[in-house]
Scaffold this motif. Structure first.
Motif, PDB file in Angstrom:
ATOM      1  N   LEU A   1       4.644   5.945 -15.751  1.00 16.76           N
ATOM      2  CA  LEU A   1       5.116   6.059 -17.304  1.00 16.76           C
ATOM      3  C   LEU A   1       4.667   7.087 -17.996  1.00 16.76           C
ATOM      4  CD1 LEU A   1       4.200   2.118 -18.465  1.00 16.76           C
ATOM      5  CD2 LEU A   1       6.206   3.232 -18.095  1.00 16.76           C
ATOM      6  N   ALA A   2       3.402   7.604 -17.652  1.00 17.26           N
ATOM      7  CA  ALA A   2       2.809   8.868 -18.127  1.00 17.26           C
ATOM      8  C   ALA A   2       3.675  10.108 -17.796  1.00 17.26           C
ATOM      9  CB  ALA A   2       1.325   9.081 -17.816  1.00 17.26           C
ATOM     10  N   GLU A   3       4.168  10.221 -16.566  1.00 14.60           N
ATOM     11  CA  GLU A   3       4.953  11.401 -16.085  1.00 14.60           C
ATOM     12  C   GLU A   3       6.264  11.248 -17.027  1.00 14.60           C
ATOM     13  OE1 GLU A   3       4.789  12.269 -11.720  1.00 14.60           O
ATOM     14  OE2 GLU A   3       2.615  12.338 -11.778  1.00 14.60           O
ATOM     15  N   ARG A   4       7.062  10.108 -16.825  1.00 14.16           N
ATOM     16  CA  ARG A   4       8.311   9.723 -17.288  1.00 14.16           C
ATOM     17  C   ARG A   4       8.402  10.241 -19.065  1.00 14.16           C
ATOM     18  NH1 ARG A   4       7.946   8.763 -12.502  1.00 14.16           N
ATOM     19  NH2 ARG A   4      10.076   9.044 -11.118  1.00 14.16           N
ATOM     20  N   ALA A   5       7.070  10.176 -19.522  1.00 13.90           N
ATOM     21  CA  ALA A   5       7.022  10.406 -20.902  1.00 13.90           C
ATOM     22  C   ALA A   5       6.587  11.916 -21.146  1.00 13.90           C
ATOM     23  CB  ALA A   5       6.135   9.490 -21.492  1.00 13.90           C
ATOM     24  N   GLY A   6       6.478  12.671 -19.964  1.00 14.31           N
ATOM     25  CA  GLY A   6       5.819  14.152 -20.382  1.00 14.31           C
ATOM     26  C   GLY A   6       4.652  14.169 -20.200  1.00 14.31           C
TER      27      GLY A   6
ATOM     28  N   VAL B   1       6.981  -2.141 -22.651  1.00 18.74           N
ATOM     29  CA  VAL B   1       7.460  -0.738 -22.488  1.00 18.74           C
ATOM     30  C   VAL B   1       7.548  -0.481 -21.095  1.00 18.74           C
ATOM     31  CG1 VAL B   1       6.280   1.598 -22.839  1.00 18.74           C
ATOM     32  CG2 VAL B   1       6.073  -0.047 -24.447  1.00 18.74           C
ATOM     33  N   TYR B   2       8.731  -0.030 -20.559  1.00 20.77           N
ATOM     34  CA  TYR B   2       8.816   0.108 -18.996  1.00 20.77           C
ATOM     35  C   TYR B   2       9.943   1.392 -19.019  1.00 20.77           C
ATOM     36  CZ  TYR B   2      13.749  -1.697 -18.848  1.00 20.77           C
ATOM     37  OH  TYR B   2      14.999  -2.245 -19.247  1.00 20.77           O
ATOM     38  N   SER B   3       9.766   1.737 -17.473  1.00 22.34           N
ATOM     39  CA  SER B   3      10.660   2.593 -17.263  1.00 22.34           C
ATOM     40  C   SER B   3      11.314   2.461 -15.803  1.00 22.34           C
ATOM     41  CB  SER B   3      10.055   4.107 -17.019  1.00 22.34           C
ATOM     42  OG  SER B   3      10.856   4.896 -16.347  1.00 22.34           O
ATOM     43  N   THR B   4      12.370   2.582 -15.486  1.00 18.36           N
ATOM     44  CA  THR B   4      13.074   2.544 -14.036  1.00 18.36           C
ATOM     45  C   THR B   4      13.173   3.880 -13.445  1.00 18.36           C
ATOM     46  OG1 THR B   4      15.341   2.307 -14.832  1.00 18.36           O
ATOM     47  CG2 THR B   4      14.135   0.299 -14.320  1.00 18.36           C
ATOM     48  N   GLY B   5      12.477   4.706 -14.016  1.00 13.38           N
ATOM     49  CA  GLY B   5      12.667   6.057 -13.605  1.00 13.38           C
ATOM     50  C   GLY B   5      13.375   7.083 -14.564  1.00 13.38           C
ATOM     51  N   HIS B   6      14.400   6.563 -15.425  1.00  8.55           N
ATOM     52  CA  HIS B   6      15.057   7.339 -16.443  1.00  8.55           C
ATOM     53  C   HIS B   6      14.260   6.963 -17.947  1.00  8.55           C
ATOM     54  CE1 HIS B   6      18.334   7.751 -13.484  1.00  8.55           C
ATOM     55  NE2 HIS B   6      18.016   6.614 -13.178  1.00  8.55           N
TER      56      HIS B   6
ATOM     57  N   LEU C   1       0.682  -1.195   0.029  1.00  8.34           N
ATOM     58  CA  LEU C   1      -0.032  -0.016   0.084  1.00  8.34           C
ATOM     59  C   LEU C   1       0.803   1.347  -0.206  1.00  8.34           C
ATOM     60  CD1 LEU C   1      -2.999  -0.785   2.459  1.00  8.34           C
ATOM     61  CD2 LEU C   1      -2.700  -1.122  -0.199  1.00  8.34           C
ATOM     62  N   GLN C   2       1.929   1.174  -0.973  1.00  4.99           N
ATOM     63  CA  GLN C   2       2.666   2.635  -1.244  1.00  4.99           C
ATOM     64  C   GLN C   2       1.945   3.523  -1.997  1.00  4.99           C
ATOM     65  OE1 GLN C   2       6.984   1.940  -0.839  1.00  4.99           O
ATOM     66  NE2 GLN C   2       6.659  -0.519  -0.654  1.00  4.99           N
ATOM     67  N   PRO C   3       2.212   4.638  -1.847  1.00  4.46           N
ATOM     68  CA  PRO C   3       1.903   5.581  -3.054  1.00  4.46           C
ATOM     69  C   PRO C   3       2.724   5.412  -4.295  1.00  4.46           C
ATOM     70  CG  PRO C   3       2.889   6.968  -1.307  1.00  4.46           C
ATOM     71  CD  PRO C   3       2.817   5.525  -0.799  1.00  4.46           C
ATOM     72  N   GLY C   4       1.991   5.580  -5.421  1.00  2.60           N
ATOM     73  CA  GLY C   4       2.808   5.290  -6.676  1.00  2.60           C
ATOM     74  C   GLY C   4       4.035   6.106  -6.850  1.00  2.60           C
ATOM     75  N   ASN C   5       4.280   7.428  -6.165  1.00  2.00           N
ATOM     76  CA  ASN C   5       5.336   8.073  -6.126  1.00  2.00           C
ATOM     77  C   ASN C   5       6.561   7.239  -5.715  1.00  2.00           C
ATOM     78  OD1 ASN C   5       5.306   8.527  -3.374  1.00  2.00           O
ATOM     79  ND2 ASN C   5       4.258  10.424  -3.757  1.00  2.00           N
ATOM     80  N   GLN C   6       6.395   6.097  -4.947  1.00  2.00           N
ATOM     81  CA  GLN C   6       7.585   5.306  -4.413  1.00  2.00           C
ATOM     82  C   GLN C   6       7.804   4.174  -5.467  1.00  2.00           C
ATOM     83  OE1 GLN C   6       9.187   5.837  -1.539  1.00  2.00           O
ATOM     84  NE2 GLN C   6       8.038   7.787  -1.834  1.00  2.00           N
ATOM     85  N   GLN C   7       7.157   4.078  -6.537  1.00  2.00           N
ATOM     86  CA  GLN C   7       7.447   3.006  -7.459  1.00  2.00           C
ATOM     87  C   GLN C   7       9.109   3.121  -7.859  1.00  2.00           C
ATOM     88  OE1 GLN C   7       3.907   1.687 -10.260  1.00  2.00           O
ATOM     89  NE2 GLN C   7       3.845   4.126 -10.034  1.00  2.00           N
ATOM     90  N   VAL C   8       9.655   2.083  -8.160  1.00  2.00           N
ATOM     91  CA  VAL C   8      10.950   2.200  -8.655  1.00  2.00           C
ATOM     92  C   VAL C   8      11.044   1.730 -10.317  1.00  2.00           C
ATOM     93  CG1 VAL C   8      12.169   1.699  -6.428  1.00  2.00           C
ATOM     94  CG2 VAL C   8      11.682  -0.243  -7.722  1.00  2.00           C
ATOM     95  N   ALA C   9       9.919   0.986 -10.605  1.00  2.00           N
ATOM     96  CA  ALA C   9       9.881   0.881 -11.919  1.00  2.00           C
ATOM     97  C   ALA C   9       8.444   0.142 -12.045  1.00  2.00           C
ATOM     98  CB  ALA C   9      10.745  -0.549 -12.254  1.00  2.00           C
ATOM     99  N   ALA C  10       8.003   0.515 -13.597  1.00  2.00           N
ATOM    100  CA  ALA C  10       6.805   0.113 -14.022  1.00  2.00           C
ATOM    101  C   ALA C  10       6.687  -0.047 -15.427  1.00  2.00           C
ATOM    102  CB  ALA C  10       5.686   1.308 -13.511  1.00  2.00           C
ATOM    103  N   GLY C  11       5.723  -0.853 -15.916  1.00  2.00           N
ATOM    104  CA  GLY C  11       5.645  -1.261 -17.323  1.00  2.00           C
ATOM    105  C   GLY C  11       4.683  -1.753 -17.863  1.00  2.00           C
ATOM    106  N   TYR C  12       4.565  -2.106 -18.974  1.00  2.00           N
ATOM    107  CA  TYR C  12       3.384  -2.933 -19.478  1.00  2.00           C
ATOM    108  C   TYR C  12       3.906  -3.737 -20.788  1.00  2.00           C
ATOM    109  CZ  TYR C  12       2.837   1.040 -22.854  1.00  2.00           C
ATOM    110  OH  TYR C  12       2.952   1.685 -23.795  1.00  2.00           O
TER     111      TYR C  12
END
Ligand code: AHG
Ligand code: MN
Ligand code: MN
Length: 336
Positions: free
Chosen positions: A287-292, A175-180, A154-165
């Motif tokens: 992902l949306a935020e990392r993609a602008g 498609v994924y991001s580890t924050g960069h 139950l951590q807020p999404g801003n704590q994700q270290v990576a996400a993708g689909y």
């Protein structure tokens, strides 16, 4: 070698050092997702050929009928993640409760938890339309060596270290991001290798697509109704184009490439919306935020919501920043 010839395996090795906890575990974790994706892809591709279609009869905790492929994908991802001994817990849309995993030495000292929607868009399987898998990765907050608890999930999404689909579409992509930045890799099914095909994905500056299930229009909040009217009004670069597949993964993927907004609002029937915060909205918002782009519940940032339960639902507005902000304006106006 040109950048487009780079494989996902090579990319993971090259990028490992960029990650702030670069012990290689996260790389191994992404690797296991890549493998599970290939196995599920194989099954999705032959869905029309074998007797795997249709409902398995069981219902998930939200009372929705599970499709056979939902269950298959769920099992493949869970088994693959457990085998690699990197994950201490898994929460899945298809499981009533989270799964606690012991490490190889049976001491629960793995650091990561994975939350997932193993098969997204399952109503599209029977009609040969794209489906996907969504995943979200966090570091556990409870001490290593102890069993995982609900708090780790139950951590807020801003704590994700990576996400993708993974999208099982005309081509299969991860498609994924580890924050960069966000990177997309396309599977060459002949040799089972993913190649970097979409480096550093960004929403185009302007979006012209809106994606919403307008069949529910009468149940939408006034702010969403007004925003849809705005999208349809002939002025400046409008009217926008309407596109809705009914698989969040595919709708998001198209909108990120072409520019657009996806909306699944709260309705009078579903006051919290339909999509799940932990398995669908948080990873897509990351992902949306990392993609602008931007992701909101209509009023506030998705990634700042502190979850209170595993299967929590939330209204979802996600896509080009400018479009999401416009929709938020209409939502705020309708409140007053
Ligand atoms: P799932 O198949 O994992 O249950 O998710 C379906 C979700 C999402 O992918 C999609 O955008 C949305 O439900 C479609 O819902 P409607 O059919 O109500 O438009
Ligand atoms: Mn889904
Ligand atoms: Mn699903």
């Amino acid at each position: 070698m040109t950048q487009h010839n780079k494989t996902l395996g090579e990319f993971i090795i090259n990028k490992q050092a960029e990650f702030k906890y670069s012990s290689g575990e996260l790389s191994r974790l992404i690797n296991s997702i890549r493998l599970a994706g290939k196995i599920v892809n194989h099954e999705v591709n032959k869905a029309g050929l074998v007797d795997i279609l249709g409902s398995a009869g069981a219902e998930n905790i939200q009372g929705e009928t599970q499709q056979k492929l939902d269950i298959y994908a769920n099992e493949v991802f869970i088994k693959t993640l457990i085998n690699r001994e990197i994950v201490c817990g898994i929460a899945s849309e298809e499981e009533d409760d989270f799964i606690s995993i012991k490490g190889g030495n049976k001491k629960n000292d793995n650091k990561y938890v994975v939350l997932m929607d193993p098969l997204d868009g399952s109503s599209n399987i029977d009609v040969n339309v794209s489906v996907g898998t969504i995943f979200s990765i966090y570091r556990r907050v409870t001490p290593a060596g102890t069993p995982v608890t609900l708090e780790d999930f139950l951590q807020p999404g801003n704590q994700q270290v990576a996400a993708g689909y993974i999208v099982y579409g005309t081509s299969t992509m991860i498609v994924y991001s580890t924050g960069h930045g966000v990177n997309g890799f396309t599977l060459n099914p002949a040799i089972g290798t993913y190649y970097l095909s979409h480096p550093n994905m960004k929403f185009p500056e302007k979006g012209h697509i809106y994606s919403v299930n307008e069949g529910n229009y009468v149940h939408f909040p006034q702010g969403v109704k007004s925003y849809i009217k705005y999208c349809q009004t002939e002025e400046d670069d409008r009217p926008y184009t309407s596109r809705y597949i009914g698989s969040l993964v595919s709708d998001f993927h198209r909108n990120m490439i072409k520019g657009g907004i996806y909306i699944y609002p709260n309705t009078s029937k579903n006051p919290d919306g339909k999509l799940r915060l932990l398995y669908e909205c948080n990873p897509m918002a990351f992902l949306a935020e990392r993609a602008g782009g931007k992701a909101s519940n209509g009023f506030k940032r998705i990634l700042d919501i502190k979850p209170t339960e595993l299967h929590q639902r939330v209204p979802f507005f996600c896509g080009n920043e400018e479009m999401v902000e416009k929709a938020e304006e209409f939502m705020a106006q309708a409140e007053n």
